[in-house]
Design a protein around this motif. Structure first.
Motif, PDB file in Angstrom:
ATOM      1  N   LEU A   1       0.787  -1.235  -0.053  1.00 30.28           N
ATOM      2  CA  LEU A   1       0.047   0.167  -0.071  1.00 30.28           C
ATOM      3  C   LEU A   1       0.892   1.232   0.026  1.00 30.28           C
ATOM      4  CD1 LEU A   1      -2.892  -0.907   2.229  1.00 30.28           C
ATOM      5  CD2 LEU A   1      -2.943  -0.912   0.029  1.00 30.28           C
ATOM      6  N   PHE A   2       2.007   1.144   0.320  1.00 34.00           N
ATOM      7  CA  PHE A   2       2.965   2.479   0.395  1.00 34.00           C
ATOM      8  C   PHE A   2       3.530   2.504  -1.011  1.00 34.00           C
ATOM      9  CE2 PHE A   2       7.514   3.858   0.533  1.00 34.00           C
ATOM     10  CZ  PHE A   2       7.216   4.922   1.125  1.00 34.00           C
ATOM     11  N   LEU A   3       3.671   1.268  -1.616  1.00 32.69           N
ATOM     12  CA  LEU A   3       4.426   1.384  -2.852  1.00 32.69           C
ATOM     13  C   LEU A   3       3.340   1.759  -4.267  1.00 32.69           C
ATOM     14  CD1 LEU A   3       7.146  -1.307  -3.224  1.00 32.69           C
ATOM     15  CD2 LEU A   3       7.378   0.972  -3.189  1.00 32.69           C
ATOM     16  N   VAL A   4       2.090   1.542  -3.872  1.00 29.65           N
ATOM     17  CA  VAL A   4       1.142   1.500  -5.056  1.00 29.65           C
ATOM     18  C   VAL A   4       1.048   3.043  -5.545  1.00 29.65           C
ATOM     19  CG1 VAL A   4      -1.410   1.331  -5.539  1.00 29.65           C
ATOM     20  CG2 VAL A   4      -0.220  -0.410  -4.751  1.00 29.65           C
ATOM     21  N   PRO A   5       0.794   4.011  -4.627  1.00 30.59           N
ATOM     22  CA  PRO A   5       0.550   5.137  -5.142  1.00 30.59           C
ATOM     23  C   PRO A   5       2.100   5.846  -5.665  1.00 30.59           C
ATOM     24  CG  PRO A   5       0.386   5.118  -2.846  1.00 30.59           C
ATOM     25  CD  PRO A   5       0.478   3.701  -3.187  1.00 30.59           C
ATOM     26  N   ILE A   6       2.864   5.404  -5.271  1.00 29.82           N
ATOM     27  CA  ILE A   6       4.352   5.988  -5.736  1.00 29.82           C
ATOM     28  C   ILE A   6       4.374   5.484  -7.339  1.00 29.82           C
ATOM     29  CG2 ILE A   6       6.749   5.671  -5.464  1.00 29.82           C
ATOM     30  CD1 ILE A   6       6.163   5.905  -2.394  1.00 29.82           C
ATOM     31  N   LEU A   7       4.432   4.241  -7.496  1.00 31.18           N
ATOM     32  CA  LEU A   7       4.350   3.506  -8.575  1.00 31.18           C
ATOM     33  C   LEU A   7       3.311   4.137  -9.820  1.00 31.18           C
ATOM     34  CD1 LEU A   7       4.998  -0.247  -7.814  1.00 31.18           C
ATOM     35  CD2 LEU A   7       6.603   1.501  -8.495  1.00 31.18           C
ATOM     36  N   GLY A   8       2.097   4.417  -9.142  1.00 31.58           N
ATOM     37  CA  GLY A   8       1.101   5.166  -9.878  1.00 31.58           C
ATOM     38  C   GLY A   8       1.464   6.351 -10.225  1.00 31.58           C
TER      39      GLY A   8
ATOM     40  N   VAL B   1       5.272   8.002 -17.889  1.00 33.64           N
ATOM     41  CA  VAL B   1       4.915   7.535 -19.298  1.00 33.64           C
ATOM     42  C   VAL B   1       3.613   8.325 -19.788  1.00 33.64           C
ATOM     43  CG1 VAL B   1       3.646   5.568 -20.228  1.00 33.64           C
ATOM     44  CG2 VAL B   1       5.420   5.190 -18.429  1.00 33.64           C
ATOM     45  N   LEU B   2       2.735   8.710 -19.136  1.00 29.62           N
ATOM     46  CA  LEU B   2       1.580   9.399 -19.694  1.00 29.62           C
ATOM     47  C   LEU B   2       1.845  10.706 -19.715  1.00 29.62           C
ATOM     48  CD1 LEU B   2      -1.156   7.614 -17.744  1.00 29.62           C
ATOM     49  CD2 LEU B   2      -0.389   7.083 -20.013  1.00 29.62           C
ATOM     50  N   GLY B   3       2.863  11.429 -19.079  1.00 32.31           N
ATOM     51  CA  GLY B   3       3.077  12.775 -19.151  1.00 32.31           C
ATOM     52  C   GLY B   3       2.372  13.918 -18.537  1.00 32.31           C
ATOM     53  N   TYR B   4       1.693  13.334 -17.579  1.00 32.78           N
ATOM     54  CA  TYR B   4       0.696  14.321 -16.831  1.00 32.78           C
ATOM     55  C   TYR B   4       1.620  15.336 -16.088  1.00 32.78           C
ATOM     56  CZ  TYR B   4      -3.634  12.198 -18.215  1.00 32.78           C
ATOM     57  OH  TYR B   4      -4.579  11.715 -18.902  1.00 32.78           O
ATOM     58  N   ASP B   5       0.984  16.605 -15.554  1.00 33.11           N
ATOM     59  CA  ASP B   5       1.837  17.574 -14.746  1.00 33.11           C
ATOM     60  C   ASP B   5       2.126  16.949 -13.232  1.00 33.11           C
ATOM     61  OD1 ASP B   5       2.401  20.076 -13.821  1.00 33.11           O
ATOM     62  OD2 ASP B   5       0.805  20.168 -12.692  1.00 33.11           O
ATOM     63  N   GLU B   6       3.053  16.972 -12.780  1.00 29.86           N
ATOM     64  CA  GLU B   6       3.489  16.298 -11.383  1.00 29.86           C
ATOM     65  C   GLU B   6       2.295  16.862 -10.534  1.00 29.86           C
ATOM     66  OE1 GLU B   6       5.764  18.122 -13.122  1.00 29.86           O
ATOM     67  OE2 GLU B   6       7.138  16.410 -13.960  1.00 29.86           O
ATOM     68  N   ILE B   7       2.074  17.901 -10.311  1.00 25.61           N
ATOM     69  CA  ILE B   7       1.486  18.553  -9.274  1.00 25.61           C
ATOM     70  C   ILE B   7      -0.151  17.858  -9.372  1.00 25.61           C
ATOM     71  CG2 ILE B   7       0.504  20.667  -7.943  1.00 25.61           C
ATOM     72  CD1 ILE B   7       3.248  20.475  -7.729  1.00 25.61           C
ATOM     73  N   GLU B   8      -0.732  18.145 -10.579  1.00 20.27           N
ATOM     74  CA  GLU B   8      -2.110  17.626 -10.763  1.00 20.27           C
ATOM     75  C   GLU B   8      -1.995  16.265 -10.394  1.00 20.27           C
ATOM     76  OE1 GLU B   8      -5.058  19.269 -11.335  1.00 20.27           O
ATOM     77  OE2 GLU B   8      -3.812  21.055 -10.699  1.00 20.27           O
ATOM     78  N   ALA B   9      -1.093  15.228 -10.935  1.00 21.99           N
ATOM     79  CA  ALA B   9      -1.170  14.142 -10.832  1.00 21.99           C
ATOM     80  C   ALA B   9      -0.991  13.617  -9.348  1.00 21.99           C
ATOM     81  CB  ALA B   9       0.055  13.205 -11.570  1.00 21.99           C
ATOM     82  N   GLY B  10      -0.070  14.171  -8.632  1.00 21.47           N
ATOM     83  CA  GLY B  10      -0.018  14.062  -7.288  1.00 21.47           C
ATOM     84  C   GLY B  10      -1.318  14.313  -6.541  1.00 21.47           C
ATOM     85  N   LYS B  11      -1.905  15.334  -6.771  1.00 21.30           N
ATOM     86  CA  LYS B  11      -3.197  15.577  -6.182  1.00 21.30           C
ATOM     87  C   LYS B  11      -4.329  14.456  -6.393  1.00 21.30           C
ATOM     88  CE  LYS B  11      -3.993  19.845  -7.644  1.00 21.30           C
ATOM     89  NZ  LYS B  11      -4.554  21.115  -7.686  1.00 21.30           N
ATOM     90  N   TRP B  12      -4.365  14.214  -7.546  1.00 24.25           N
ATOM     91  CA  TRP B  12      -5.556  13.006  -8.098  1.00 24.25           C
ATOM     92  C   TRP B  12      -5.223  11.792  -7.510  1.00 24.25           C
ATOM     93  CZ3 TRP B  12     -10.520  14.365  -8.699  1.00 24.25           C
ATOM     94  CH2 TRP B  12     -10.535  15.792  -9.335  1.00 24.25           C
ATOM     95  N   ILE B  13      -3.853  11.439  -7.567  1.00 24.64           N
ATOM     96  CA  ILE B  13      -3.650  10.139  -7.120  1.00 24.64           C
ATOM     97  C   ILE B  13      -3.675  10.048  -5.491  1.00 24.64           C
ATOM     98  CG2 ILE B  13      -1.536   8.734  -6.609  1.00 24.64           C
ATOM     99  CD1 ILE B  13      -0.752   9.287  -9.465  1.00 24.64           C
ATOM    100  N   GLY B  14      -3.420  11.211  -4.915  1.00 22.83           N
ATOM    101  CA  GLY B  14      -3.608  11.100  -3.528  1.00 22.83           C
ATOM    102  C   GLY B  14      -4.961  11.038  -2.957  1.00 22.83           C
ATOM    103  N   VAL B  15      -5.814  11.825  -3.603  1.00 20.01           N
ATOM    104  CA  VAL B  15      -7.310  11.739  -3.217  1.00 20.01           C
ATOM    105  C   VAL B  15      -7.920  10.545  -3.645  1.00 20.01           C
ATOM    106  CG1 VAL B  15      -9.451  12.853  -3.927  1.00 20.01           C
ATOM    107  CG2 VAL B  15      -7.747  14.239  -3.495  1.00 20.01           C
ATOM    108  N   GLY B  16      -7.461   9.913  -4.914  1.00 16.45           N
ATOM    109  CA  GLY B  16      -8.026   8.757  -5.484  1.00 16.45           C
ATOM    110  C   GLY B  16      -7.672   7.600  -4.664  1.00 16.45           C
ATOM    111  N   PHE B  17      -6.519   7.456  -4.278  1.00 16.64           N
ATOM    112  CA  PHE B  17      -5.841   6.468  -3.260  1.00 16.64           C
ATOM    113  C   PHE B  17      -6.635   6.607  -2.026  1.00 16.64           C
ATOM    114  CE2 PHE B  17      -2.731   4.584  -0.327  1.00 16.64           C
ATOM    115  CZ  PHE B  17      -2.781   3.235  -0.947  1.00 16.64           C
ATOM    116  N   THR B  18      -6.675   7.569  -1.374  1.00 15.77           N
ATOM    117  CA  THR B  18      -7.523   7.577  -0.128  1.00 15.77           C
ATOM    118  C   THR B  18      -8.842   7.254  -0.230  1.00 15.77           C
ATOM    119  OG1 THR B  18      -5.833   9.771   0.400  1.00 15.77           O
ATOM    120  CG2 THR B  18      -8.015   9.359   1.800  1.00 15.77           C
ATOM    121  N   VAL B  19      -9.624   7.730  -1.401  1.00 15.15           N
ATOM    122  CA  VAL B  19     -10.971   7.299  -1.331  1.00 15.15           C
ATOM    123  C   VAL B  19     -10.970   5.851  -1.566  1.00 15.15           C
ATOM    124  CG1 VAL B  19     -13.186   7.613  -2.716  1.00 15.15           C
ATOM    125  CG2 VAL B  19     -11.710   9.606  -2.073  1.00 15.15           C
ATOM    126  N   VAL B  20     -10.375   5.381  -2.345  1.00 16.18           N
ATOM    127  CA  VAL B  20     -10.327   3.945  -2.548  1.00 16.18           C
ATOM    128  C   VAL B  20     -10.164   2.922  -1.440  1.00 16.18           C
ATOM    129  CG1 VAL B  20      -9.135   1.923  -4.005  1.00 16.18           C
ATOM    130  CG2 VAL B  20     -10.114   3.959  -5.337  1.00 16.18           C
TER     131      VAL B  20
END
Length: 108
Positions: free
Chosen positions: A48-55, A62-81
């Motif tokens: 569970l520590f590695l999943v959001p980091i690898l995501g 690979v997908l080239g998204y902005d780091e700040i936006e990706a961090g926000k969405w991955i943090g919120v998404g991982f917390t909700v899931v």
């Protein structure tokens, strides 16, 4: 005069002993996959520590998204899931009466 002191002895029926050993035999998960063990809890925490980091690395590298936006969405998404998964395990245990109190009522 001598008084006899009443004594009580606790006996465990052989069916209870047989039932507990059969439950242990049914659980043949490897130590790292059984979250009821210390090794399993440690392994799950590590995953569970590695999943959001690898995501995050996949989405930004690979997908080239902005780091700040990706961090926000991955943090919120991982917390909700993870919160929904945790709540679903509680609801499942309540629905199947696999709670400690229900087990104690059944056993005694």
């Amino acid at each position: 005069t001598s008084h006899a002191i009443p004594t009580t002895t606790a006996t465990i029926s052989s069916s209870c002993l047989h039932q507990s050993t059969s439950n242990e035999e049914e659980k043949k998960l490897p130590m790292l996959l059984d979250v009821g063990t210390k090794g399993g809890a440690l392994f799950l925490s590590f995953v569970l520590f590695l999943v959001p980091i690898l995501g995050y690395n996949f989405v930004t590298g690979v997908l080239g998204y902005d780091e700040i936006e990706a961090g926000k969405w991955i943090g919120v998404g991982f917390t909700v899931v993870t919160t929904l998964l945790w709540a679903s395990t509680y609801i499942f245990r309540v629905a199947t009466k696999d709670m400690t109190y229900a087990k104690q009522l059944k056993d005694y």
